[in-house]
Scaffold this active site. Structure first.
Site, PDB file in Angstrom:
ATOM      1  CG  HIS A   1      -0.224   0.075   2.521  1.00  0.00           C
ATOM      2  ND1 HIS A   1       0.287  -1.036   3.147  1.00  0.00           N
ATOM      3  CD2 HIS A   1       0.089   1.124   3.313  1.00  0.00           C
ATOM      4  CE1 HIS A   1       0.871  -0.671   4.281  1.00  0.00           C
ATOM      5  NE2 HIS A   1       0.774   0.638   4.402  1.00  0.00           N
TER       6      HIS A   1
ATOM      7  CG  ASP B   1       1.779   4.630   4.854  1.00  0.00           C
ATOM      8  OD1 ASP B   1       1.259   3.515   4.680  1.00  0.00           O
ATOM      9  OD2 ASP B   1       2.793   4.802   5.548  1.00  0.00           O
TER      10      ASP B   1
ATOM     11  CG  HIS C   1       5.131   0.733   2.919  1.00  0.00           C
ATOM     12  ND1 HIS C   1       4.858   2.027   2.559  1.00  0.00           N
ATOM     13  CD2 HIS C   1       4.337   0.469   3.994  1.00  0.00           C
ATOM     14  CE1 HIS C   1       3.952   2.521   3.386  1.00  0.00           C
ATOM     15  NE2 HIS C   1       3.613   1.595   4.266  1.00  0.00           N
TER      16      HIS C   1
ATOM     17  NE  ARG D   1       6.508  -6.585  11.594  1.00  0.00           N
ATOM     18  CZ  ARG D   1       6.295  -5.308  11.262  1.00  0.00           C
ATOM     19  NH1 ARG D   1       5.284  -4.632  11.775  1.00  0.00           N
ATOM     20  NH2 ARG D   1       7.111  -4.715  10.404  1.00  0.00           N
TER      21      ARG D   1
HETATM   22  O1  LIG Z   1       4.577  -2.014  10.907  1.00  0.00           O
HETATM   23  C1  LIG Z   1       5.174  -1.785   9.857  1.00  0.00           C
HETATM   24  O2  LIG Z   1       6.354  -2.127   9.645  1.00  0.00           O
HETATM   25  C2  LIG Z   1       4.481  -1.015   8.735  1.00  0.00           C
HETATM   26  C3  LIG Z   1       3.067  -0.651   9.017  1.00  0.00           C
HETATM   27  C4  LIG Z   1       2.467   0.174   7.918  1.00  0.00           C
HETATM   28  O3  LIG Z   1       2.782   0.042   6.775  1.00  0.00           O
HETATM   29  C5  LIG Z   1       1.478   1.190   8.268  1.00  0.00           C
HETATM   30  O4  LIG Z   1       1.164   1.379   9.459  1.00  0.00           O
HETATM   31  O5  LIG Z   1       0.992   1.858   7.352  1.00  0.00           O
HETATM   32 FE   LIG Z   2       2.045   1.763   5.646  1.00  0.00          FE
END
Ligand SMILES: O=C(O)CCC(=O)C(=O)O
Ligand SMILES: [Fe+2]
Length: 158
Positions: free
Chosen positions: A59, A61, A119, A129
Protein backbone atom coordinates in the site's frame (compact mmCIF):
# COMPACT_ATOMS: atom_id res chain seq x y z
CA UNK A 1 -3.78 -10.33 26.08
CA UNK A 2 -6.73 -8.19 25.09
CA UNK A 3 -5.05 -5.02 23.83
CA UNK A 4 -8.36 -3.26 23.22
CA UNK A 5 -9.20 -3.21 26.92
CA UNK A 6 -5.85 -1.69 28.01
CA UNK A 7 -5.79 1.75 29.56
CA UNK A 8 -2.70 3.92 29.30
CA UNK A 9 -1.14 5.23 32.51
CA UNK A 10 -0.06 8.88 32.77
CA UNK A 11 3.55 7.69 32.66
CA UNK A 12 2.94 5.82 29.42
CA UNK A 13 1.26 8.87 27.91
CA UNK A 14 4.28 10.98 28.89
CA UNK A 15 6.65 8.41 27.35
CA UNK A 16 4.57 8.35 24.17
CA UNK A 17 4.49 12.18 24.02
CA UNK A 18 8.25 12.47 24.32
CA UNK A 19 8.81 9.73 21.72
CA UNK A 20 6.41 11.56 19.41
CA UNK A 21 8.30 14.85 19.95
CA UNK A 22 11.62 13.16 19.12
CA UNK A 23 10.19 11.48 16.01
CA UNK A 24 8.99 14.86 14.79
CA UNK A 25 12.44 16.43 15.30
CA UNK A 26 14.13 13.50 13.57
CA UNK A 27 11.83 13.67 10.55
CA UNK A 28 12.30 17.46 10.33
CA UNK A 29 16.08 17.13 10.49
CA UNK A 30 16.26 14.21 8.07
CA UNK A 31 14.06 15.84 5.44
CA UNK A 32 15.40 19.37 6.03
CA UNK A 33 12.08 20.79 7.25
CA UNK A 34 11.11 23.24 9.94
CA UNK A 35 9.56 21.06 12.70
CA UNK A 36 6.68 23.56 12.86
CA UNK A 37 5.51 22.41 9.43
CA UNK A 38 5.02 18.84 10.70
CA UNK A 39 1.77 18.34 12.52
CA UNK A 40 0.58 15.20 14.20
CA UNK A 41 -1.44 12.86 12.05
CA UNK A 42 -2.84 9.46 12.97
CA UNK A 43 -1.01 7.19 15.42
CA UNK A 44 -1.60 3.55 16.20
CA UNK A 45 0.04 0.53 17.71
CA UNK A 46 -0.04 -2.67 15.69
CA UNK A 47 0.39 -6.20 16.90
CA UNK A 48 0.46 -8.94 14.31
CA UNK A 49 0.65 -12.64 14.99
CA UNK A 50 0.72 -15.75 12.86
CA UNK A 51 -3.01 -16.37 13.24
CA UNK A 52 -3.97 -13.18 11.43
CA UNK A 53 -5.48 -13.88 8.07
CA UNK A 54 -5.06 -10.28 6.87
CA UNK A 55 -1.48 -9.01 6.62
CA UNK A 56 -0.26 -5.60 5.55
CA UNK A 57 -0.81 -5.84 1.83
CA UNK A 58 1.22 -3.59 -0.43
CA UNK A 59 0.00 0.00 0.00
CA UNK A 60 0.78 3.70 -0.18
CA UNK A 61 0.12 5.45 3.12
CA UNK A 62 -1.24 8.71 1.70
CA UNK A 63 -3.83 6.68 -0.25
CA UNK A 64 -4.56 4.25 2.55
CA UNK A 65 -5.02 6.82 5.31
CA UNK A 66 -5.87 9.91 3.28
CA UNK A 67 -3.71 12.45 5.07
CA UNK A 68 -0.16 11.26 5.75
CA UNK A 69 2.77 13.32 4.43
CA UNK A 70 5.50 11.54 6.42
CA UNK A 71 5.30 8.16 8.13
CA UNK A 72 7.46 6.97 11.00
CA UNK A 73 7.54 3.41 12.28
CA UNK A 74 9.04 2.63 15.65
CA UNK A 75 9.60 -1.05 16.28
CA UNK A 76 8.76 -2.23 19.77
CA UNK A 77 10.20 -5.71 19.53
CA UNK A 78 12.66 -7.65 17.45
CA UNK A 79 12.59 -10.09 14.59
CA UNK A 80 14.11 -13.49 15.41
CA UNK A 81 13.95 -12.74 19.16
CA UNK A 82 10.24 -12.04 19.68
CA UNK A 83 8.77 -13.16 16.36
CA UNK A 84 9.72 -14.60 12.99
CA UNK A 85 8.94 -13.18 9.58
CA UNK A 86 7.37 -9.71 9.54
CA UNK A 87 10.02 -7.81 7.56
CA UNK A 88 9.03 -4.37 6.38
CA UNK A 89 9.56 -4.13 2.61
CA UNK A 90 9.74 -1.08 0.34
CA UNK A 91 8.42 -2.34 -3.01
CA UNK A 92 10.46 -1.98 -6.17
CA UNK A 93 8.95 0.64 -8.48
CA UNK A 94 10.25 2.85 -11.29
CA UNK A 95 14.02 2.92 -10.93
CA UNK A 96 13.98 2.05 -7.19
CA UNK A 97 14.75 -1.48 -6.17
CA UNK A 98 13.10 -3.26 -3.25
CA UNK A 99 14.61 -2.83 0.23
CA UNK A 100 13.74 -4.68 3.40
CA UNK A 101 14.01 -3.55 7.02
CA UNK A 102 14.41 -6.01 9.83
CA UNK A 103 12.28 -4.86 12.75
CA UNK A 104 14.43 -4.33 15.89
CA UNK A 105 13.20 -2.86 19.18
CA UNK A 106 13.95 0.88 19.08
CA UNK A 107 14.62 1.02 15.33
CA UNK A 108 12.90 3.88 13.52
CA UNK A 109 11.97 3.97 9.83
CA UNK A 110 10.93 7.33 8.36
CA UNK A 111 9.76 8.00 4.82
CA UNK A 112 7.58 10.29 2.76
CA UNK A 113 4.15 8.69 2.61
CA UNK A 114 3.11 9.10 -1.02
CA UNK A 115 3.44 7.05 -4.23
CA UNK A 116 7.26 7.12 -4.11
CA UNK A 117 7.19 4.68 -1.19
CA UNK A 118 4.82 1.73 -1.67
CA UNK A 119 5.47 -0.88 1.00
CA UNK A 120 4.20 -3.96 2.76
CA UNK A 121 4.86 -6.19 5.78
CA UNK A 122 5.66 -9.87 5.24
CA UNK A 123 3.74 -12.56 7.05
CA UNK A 124 4.60 -13.18 10.68
CA UNK A 125 5.21 -16.90 11.06
CA UNK A 126 5.73 -17.10 14.84
CA UNK A 127 5.31 -14.81 17.87
CA UNK A 128 3.82 -11.32 18.04
CA UNK A 129 5.25 -8.36 16.15
CA UNK A 130 4.65 -4.96 17.74
CA UNK A 131 5.17 -1.54 16.22
CA UNK A 132 4.06 2.05 16.49
CA UNK A 133 2.97 3.88 13.35
CA UNK A 134 3.14 7.66 13.91
CA UNK A 135 2.46 9.95 10.99
CA UNK A 136 2.78 13.66 10.24
CA UNK A 137 0.82 15.91 7.96
CA UNK A 138 1.75 19.34 6.64
CA UNK A 139 -1.89 20.45 6.52
CA UNK A 140 -3.38 22.23 9.55
CA UNK A 141 -6.87 21.37 8.32
CA UNK A 142 -6.00 17.67 8.26
CA UNK A 143 -4.24 17.85 11.63
CA UNK A 144 -7.35 19.36 13.20
CA UNK A 145 -9.46 16.46 11.93
CA UNK A 146 -7.27 13.89 13.71
CA UNK A 147 -8.63 12.41 16.91
CA UNK A 148 -6.43 12.83 20.01
CA UNK A 149 -4.16 9.86 20.73
CA UNK A 150 -4.56 8.13 23.06
CA UNK A 151 -8.30 8.76 23.35
CA UNK A 152 -8.90 10.49 26.72
CA UNK A 153 -11.27 7.63 27.64
CA UNK A 154 -8.34 5.19 27.34
CA UNK A 155 -6.13 7.05 29.82
CA UNK A 156 -6.31 5.85 33.42
CA UNK A 157 -6.92 8.69 35.86
CA UNK A 158 -4.34 9.34 38.61
O1 LIG B 1 4.58 -2.01 10.91
C1 LIG B 1 5.17 -1.79 9.86
O2 LIG B 1 6.35 -2.13 9.64
C2 LIG B 1 4.48 -1.02 8.74
C3 LIG B 1 3.07 -0.65 9.02
C4 LIG B 1 2.47 0.17 7.92
O3 LIG B 1 2.78 0.04 6.77
C5 LIG B 1 1.48 1.19 8.27
O4 LIG B 1 1.16 1.38 9.46
O5 LIG B 1 0.99 1.86 7.35
FE1 LIG C 1 2.04 1.76 5.65
Amino acid sequence: MDFKSLKFTQKQVEAYTSVRRLLRLQVAEFFGLDPETLQHDMTFFSHINGSKTEYWHSHIDTEQYGTFAFTTLLYLNSQDEDFHGGEFVFEAHGTSSAAAVEPRAGRVVAFSSDAENPHKVLKVTKGIRMALTAAFTCSTEKALSIEAFPKPSLVASG
